[in-house]
Write an enzyme that holds these catalytic residues in place. Structure first.
Site: not given
Ligand SMILES: NC(=O)c1ccc[n+]([C@@H]2O[C@H](COP(=O)([O-])OP(=O)(O)OC[C@H]3O[C@@H](n4cnc5c(N)ncnc54)[C@H](O)[C@@H]3O)[C@@H](O)[C@H]2O)c1
Length: 308
Positions: A11, A95, A175
């Site tokens: 993603g 999740n 976070h």
């Molecule tokens: N830690 C941080 O500081 C921080 C910062 C930004 C985003 N995030 C988190 O990171 C995560 C991803 O964010 P994003 O914007 O890329 O989301 P996104 O929805 O664009 O991407 C998530 C991807 O995960 C895939 N996915 C779902 N289940 C899966 C599985 N079982 N196996 C493999 N792939 C799978 C989905 O198909 C999707 O492509 C979110 O949980 C977001 O909250 C964390």
């Protein structure tokens, strides 16, 4: 042979991090998702950017964990975003289920890797990865603090009209909006910002940092930040692959440091080829320690819900 970094979840954050790892020629990159075609398409697109970027990194998009075998570092960004009607706890459980299944596959194919969890709620998901992987704590290092401190650095540089290069920001804790930015240890050219900015400006920087994620969510309308999160992941990956031993704020499993035990929380760590090679402890004032404890208790609540 180049080292390999696998990014699980193609993603916004996963693809942004993968692209930058390839652009910087840090490693070969495998991008994996459950969606069919998407990781393959994005991976091929990134690979075709490499001649322009002057990078010989190989990029592969896939649905098959076999392709991730023997990765040095695995970044986990897979997960669901909160949908209307879904409670925070529902999202937490969903999740956690995804992260458990992903971790099992990652460990099966790359038993010696270092895992960087990114999926939210970050600190609780780190705990899931840690328990499920059975890895030593050095090899599960969550990304959040690098992003949070980059946001704080941006606001400090803006307030003082100086280069971001001169800024250093110190953020502790989970976070989330209970994170603990520490102005005392945040500096410009080595000078604490408490000597450079008035209290009202510092308070507004701290507040904006703690709510930095929400500010972007509100502007975007759908989805959340990914450019700065992607860059934060890459800084961690680079420090590990090149054994730079940078001191970076990361989520690690504390075992008594800062008076916290058996919980992932963001603290400064030395990040090198062994992962989180050392937790750096600093002495906190009473108020700072209380804020860190409050932040830790919000993480502990989630971990308790998951029974971890
Ligand atoms: N830690 C941080 O500081 C921080 C910062 C930004 C985003 N995030 C988190 O990171 C995560 C991803 O964010 P994003 O914007 O890329 O989301 P996104 O929805 O664009 O991407 C998530 C991807 O995960 C895939 N996915 C779902 N289940 C899966 C599985 N079982 N196996 C493999 N792939 C799978 C989905 O198909 C999707 O492509 C979110 O949980 C977001 O909250 C964390």
């Amino acid at each position: 042979m180049n080292q390999k970094v696998s990014v699980i979840g193609s993603g916004n954050v996963g693809a942004t991090a993968a692209r930058s790892i390839a652009d910087k020629e840090l490693a070969d990159v495998v991008l994996l998702d459950i969606l069919e075609g998407v990781p393959q398409g994005k991976g091929l697109d990134m690979l075709e950017a490499c001649p322009i970027e002057g990078s010989d990194s190989r990029v592969l998009g896939t649905n098959d964990y076999e392709d991730t075998a023997e990765s040095s570092v695995v970044v986990i960004t897979a997960g669901l975003a909160r949908k209307p009607g879904m409670s925070r706890d529902d999202l937490l459980q969903k999740n956690a289920g995804i992260i458990k299944a992903v971790t099992r596959e990652v460990v099966k194919h790359s038993p010696d890797c270092i895992i960087i969890p990114v999926t939210n709620p970050l600190d609780a998901m780190c705990q899931v990865v840690y328990r499920e992987s059975g890895f030593p704590r050095e090899r599960v290092v969550g990304m959040a603090g690098v992003l949070d401190s980059a946001r704080m650095r941006t606001f400090i540089a803006e307030a003082l009209n100086v280069s971001v290069d001169n800024t250093h920001a110190f953020v502790l804790g989970g976070h989330g909006d209970a994170m603990v930015p520490l102005p005392r240890f945040s500096t410009v050219a080595g000078i604490p910002i408490t000597q450079l900015l008035d209290q009202a400006t510092i308070d507004s920087i701290v507040d904006r940092t703690a709510n930095g994620g929400a500010e972007i969510v509100k502007l975007l309308g759908t989805g959340s930040a990914y450019y700065a999160p992607g860059s934060a992941v890459v800084q961690m990956v680079e420090s590990i692959l090149k054994d730079k031993k940078k001191i970076l704020p990361c989520a690690v499993f504390l075992q008594g440091e800062y008076g916290i035990r058996d919980l992932f929380i963001g603290v400064p760590v030395k990040l090198g080829v062994g992962g989180a090679e050392q937790v750096i402890e600093i002495s906190l004032e009473e108020e700072e320690k209380e804020a860190l404890d409050r932040s830790a208790s919000t993480v502990r609540e989630l971990v308790n819900i998951l029974g971890l």
